[in-house]
Scaffold this motif. Structure first.
Motif, PDB file in Angstrom:
ATOM      1  N   ASN A 136       0.822  -1.213   0.000  1.00 21.02           N
ATOM      2  CA  ASN A 136       0.000   0.000   0.000  1.00 21.02           C
ATOM      3  C   ASN A 136       0.857   1.264   0.000  1.00 21.02           C
ATOM      4  O   ASN A 136       0.540   2.252  -0.687  1.00 21.02           O
ATOM      5  CB  ASN A 136      -0.920   0.005   1.224  1.00 21.02           C
ATOM      6  CG  ASN A 136      -1.965  -1.094   1.166  1.00 21.02           C
ATOM      7  OD1 ASN A 136      -2.287  -1.610   0.092  1.00 21.02           O
ATOM      8  ND2 ASN A 136      -2.508  -1.466   2.312  1.00 21.02           N
TER       9      ASN A 136
ATOM     10  N   GLN B 106       2.466   1.608  -3.505  1.00 21.20           N
ATOM     11  CA  GLN B 106       1.475   1.989  -4.509  1.00 21.20           C
ATOM     12  C   GLN B 106       1.057   3.448  -4.344  1.00 21.20           C
ATOM     13  O   GLN B 106       0.892   4.177  -5.340  1.00 21.20           O
ATOM     14  CB  GLN B 106       0.247   1.080  -4.406  1.00 21.20           C
ATOM     15  CG  GLN B 106      -0.794   1.296  -5.498  1.00 21.20           C
ATOM     16  CD  GLN B 106      -0.256   0.993  -6.879  1.00 21.20           C
ATOM     17  OE1 GLN B 106       0.405  -0.027  -7.084  1.00 21.20           O
ATOM     18  NE2 GLN B 106      -0.511   1.882  -7.827  1.00 21.20           N
ATOM     19  N   ALA B 107       0.879   3.892  -3.111  1.00 24.21           N
ATOM     20  CA  ALA B 107       0.487   5.282  -2.877  1.00 24.21           C
ATOM     21  C   ALA B 107       1.576   6.249  -3.353  1.00 24.21           C
ATOM     22  O   ALA B 107       1.284   7.270  -3.985  1.00 24.21           O
ATOM     23  CB  ALA B 107       0.192   5.496  -1.398  1.00 24.21           C
TER      24      ALA B 107
ATOM     25  N   HIS C 237       3.786   5.645  -5.637  1.00 23.87           N
ATOM     26  CA  HIS C 237       3.813   5.570  -7.098  1.00 23.87           C
ATOM     27  C   HIS C 237       2.700   6.438  -7.703  1.00 23.87           C
ATOM     28  O   HIS C 237       2.919   7.128  -8.715  1.00 23.87           O
ATOM     29  CB  HIS C 237       3.648   4.117  -7.539  1.00 23.87           C
ATOM     30  CG  HIS C 237       3.581   3.939  -9.023  1.00 23.87           C
ATOM     31  ND1 HIS C 237       4.670   4.127  -9.841  1.00 23.87           N
ATOM     32  CD2 HIS C 237       2.535   3.615  -9.837  1.00 23.87           C
ATOM     33  CE1 HIS C 237       4.314   3.914 -11.099  1.00 23.87           C
ATOM     34  NE2 HIS C 237       3.028   3.603 -11.128  1.00 23.87           N
ATOM     35  N   GLU C 238       1.526   6.399  -7.095  1.00 22.73           N
ATOM     36  CA  GLU C 238       0.419   7.226  -7.577  1.00 22.73           C
ATOM     37  C   GLU C 238       0.758   8.710  -7.461  1.00 22.73           C
ATOM     38  O   GLU C 238       0.411   9.513  -8.340  1.00 22.73           O
ATOM     39  CB  GLU C 238      -0.853   6.920  -6.788  1.00 22.73           C
ATOM     40  CG  GLU C 238      -1.457   5.561  -7.089  1.00 22.73           C
ATOM     41  CD  GLU C 238      -1.967   5.475  -8.513  1.00 22.73           C
ATOM     42  OE1 GLU C 238      -2.472   6.494  -9.023  1.00 22.73           O
ATOM     43  OE2 GLU C 238      -1.847   4.395  -9.122  1.00 22.73           O
TER      44      GLU C 238
ATOM     45  N   GLU D  31       2.992   9.678 -10.315  1.00 23.38           N
ATOM     46  CA  GLU D  31       2.299   9.714 -11.599  1.00 23.38           C
ATOM     47  C   GLU D  31       1.318  10.883 -11.685  1.00 23.38           C
ATOM     48  O   GLU D  31       1.182  11.523 -12.726  1.00 23.38           O
ATOM     49  CB  GLU D  31       1.555   8.400 -11.825  1.00 23.38           C
ATOM     50  CG  GLU D  31       2.467   7.195 -12.005  1.00 23.38           C
ATOM     51  CD  GLU D  31       3.362   7.329 -13.219  1.00 23.38           C
ATOM     52  OE1 GLU D  31       2.892   7.856 -14.257  1.00 23.38           O
ATOM     53  OE2 GLU D  31       4.538   6.930 -13.143  1.00 23.38           O
ATOM     54  N   ARG D  32       0.617  11.169 -10.612  1.00 18.44           N
ATOM     55  CA  ARG D  32      -0.423  12.196 -10.650  1.00 18.44           C
ATOM     56  C   ARG D  32       0.129  13.618 -10.706  1.00 18.44           C
ATOM     57  O   ARG D  32      -0.583  14.540 -11.131  1.00 18.44           O
ATOM     58  CB  ARG D  32      -1.340  12.057  -9.426  1.00 18.44           C
ATOM     59  CG  ARG D  32      -2.211  10.807  -9.448  1.00 18.44           C
ATOM     60  CD  ARG D  32      -2.964  10.650  -8.143  1.00 18.44           C
ATOM     61  NE  ARG D  32      -3.722   9.408  -8.092  1.00 18.44           N
ATOM     62  CZ  ARG D  32      -5.012   9.298  -8.438  1.00 18.44           C
ATOM     63  NH1 ARG D  32      -5.660  10.367  -8.863  1.00 18.44           N
ATOM     64  NH2 ARG D  32      -5.625   8.142  -8.365  1.00 18.44           N
TER      65      ARG D  32
ATOM     66  N   LEU E 170      -4.039  13.738  -4.565  1.00 20.72           N
ATOM     67  CA  LEU E 170      -2.649  13.654  -4.108  1.00 20.72           C
ATOM     68  C   LEU E 170      -2.570  13.638  -2.584  1.00 20.72           C
ATOM     69  O   LEU E 170      -1.780  12.876  -1.996  1.00 20.72           O
ATOM     70  CB  LEU E 170      -1.840  14.827  -4.669  1.00 20.72           C
ATOM     71  CG  LEU E 170      -1.386  14.716  -6.120  1.00 20.72           C
ATOM     72  CD1 LEU E 170      -0.766  16.024  -6.577  1.00 20.72           C
ATOM     73  CD2 LEU E 170      -0.405  13.566  -6.293  1.00 20.72           C
TER      74      LEU E 170
ATOM     75  N   GLN F 280      -3.592  10.161  -1.404  1.00 19.44           N
ATOM     76  CA  GLN F 280      -2.520   9.181  -1.578  1.00 19.44           C
ATOM     77  C   GLN F 280      -1.392   9.408  -0.572  1.00 19.44           C
ATOM     78  O   GLN F 280      -0.788   8.453  -0.071  1.00 19.44           O
ATOM     79  CB  GLN F 280      -1.967   9.251  -3.006  1.00 19.44           C
ATOM     80  CG  GLN F 280      -2.940   8.815  -4.084  1.00 19.44           C
ATOM     81  CD  GLN F 280      -3.351   7.366  -3.937  1.00 19.44           C
ATOM     82  OE1 GLN F 280      -2.589   6.524  -3.453  1.00 19.44           O
ATOM     83  NE2 GLN F 280      -4.569   7.054  -4.369  1.00 19.44           N
TER      84      GLN F 280
END
Length: 254
Positions: free
Chosen positions: A77, A80-81, A83-84, A87-88, A157, A160
């Protein structure tokens, strides 16, 4: 010493103790002793103790395995957060986007290459890792969106970032052993009692009985080792790895 070497030595030691005690007991037993005349109540108690101890072992293994799985989920988790977030932020201006991505990469690199060793050795996260994540938070929260498009990306953001922070806190809480010392005392005492009840059945010195008694004690030793190995999710043999970070941030693997 390797954990698997510890396992082998523990299993061999358990077998050796059973065989030696059996041989010594047989040598000192009275000549008129008849092993076939074991009272029924002893057989019943042996069976009952074995069943109860098997249930306790099963619950202990389930508990430590669940804790390890939860620790792996925390790492997934968090990775992944982050990474988001990387990307965002592509909708932000280049200087802001690059600064946030660089700070995220710095945090991930530190976690993988430095903090992971601290978790395995000291069973705790580091203040430096907390500071690096706080810097990422400052980068995200201090920026003021300039248009509606950037404003739409701002709240996700923050969500995340909160997920990453929560996962890090959960990872920090799961670095230590999950089994209380009193439970370990119970498991070890139960092992001694369970194996000791084998001798209450007046085991003989036949090859078949010695092999079965040895395998029985070795199985208990293996189960206790498995619980001990899983009890520390980020160290020992079957440990949680940093693969989620490495898979989502391949640039920091070198």
């Amino acid at each position: 010493m390797s954990d698997w070497l510890v396992l082998v030595l523990a299993m061999l030691g358990a077998c050796a103790v059973v065989v030696v005690v059996t041989l010594v007991r047989h040598k000192r037993a009275p000549e008129d002793e008849d092993p076939s005349e074991t009272p029924d109540v002893i057989e019943y108690m042996t069976m009952w103790i074995g069943v109860v101890y098997a249930i306790v072992l099963g619950l202990a293994i389930a508990g430590v395995w669940e804790a390890r799985s939860a620790a792996q989920d925390y790492v997934q988790n968090e990775a992944q957060a982050l990474h988001e977030i990387s990307e965002r932020v592509r909708v932000y201006p280049p200087e802001v986007r690059d600064r946030i991505r660089d700070d995220v990469d710095a945090y991930v690199s530190y976690v993988v290459h430095t903090e992971w060793t601290a978790m395995a050795d000291d069973e705790q996260v580091t203040d430096r890792g907390t500071e690096l994540l706080r810097k990422v938070r400052q980068d995200v929260t201090d920026y003021q969106p300039r248009n509606d498009f950037e404003a739409q990306a701002y709240q996700p953001l923050l969500d995340q970032l909160a997920t990453a922070d929560q996962a890090r806190n959960a990872r920090a809480d799961s670095t230590g052993p999950t089994m209380p010392p009193v439970v370990w005392w119970g498991l070890l005492a139960g092992a001694v009692i369970t194996i000791g009840m084998v001798f209450a059945l007046q085991i003989r010195r036949t090859t078949r009985e010695l092999v079965l008694a040895g395998l029985f004690s070795a199985t208990i030793a293996f189960m206790l080792f498995l619980i001990w190995d899983l009890d520390a999710p980020y160290s020992r043999g079957i440990a949680v790895t940093a693969d989620p970070f490495l898979n989502l941030f391949p640039a920091i693997s070198s």
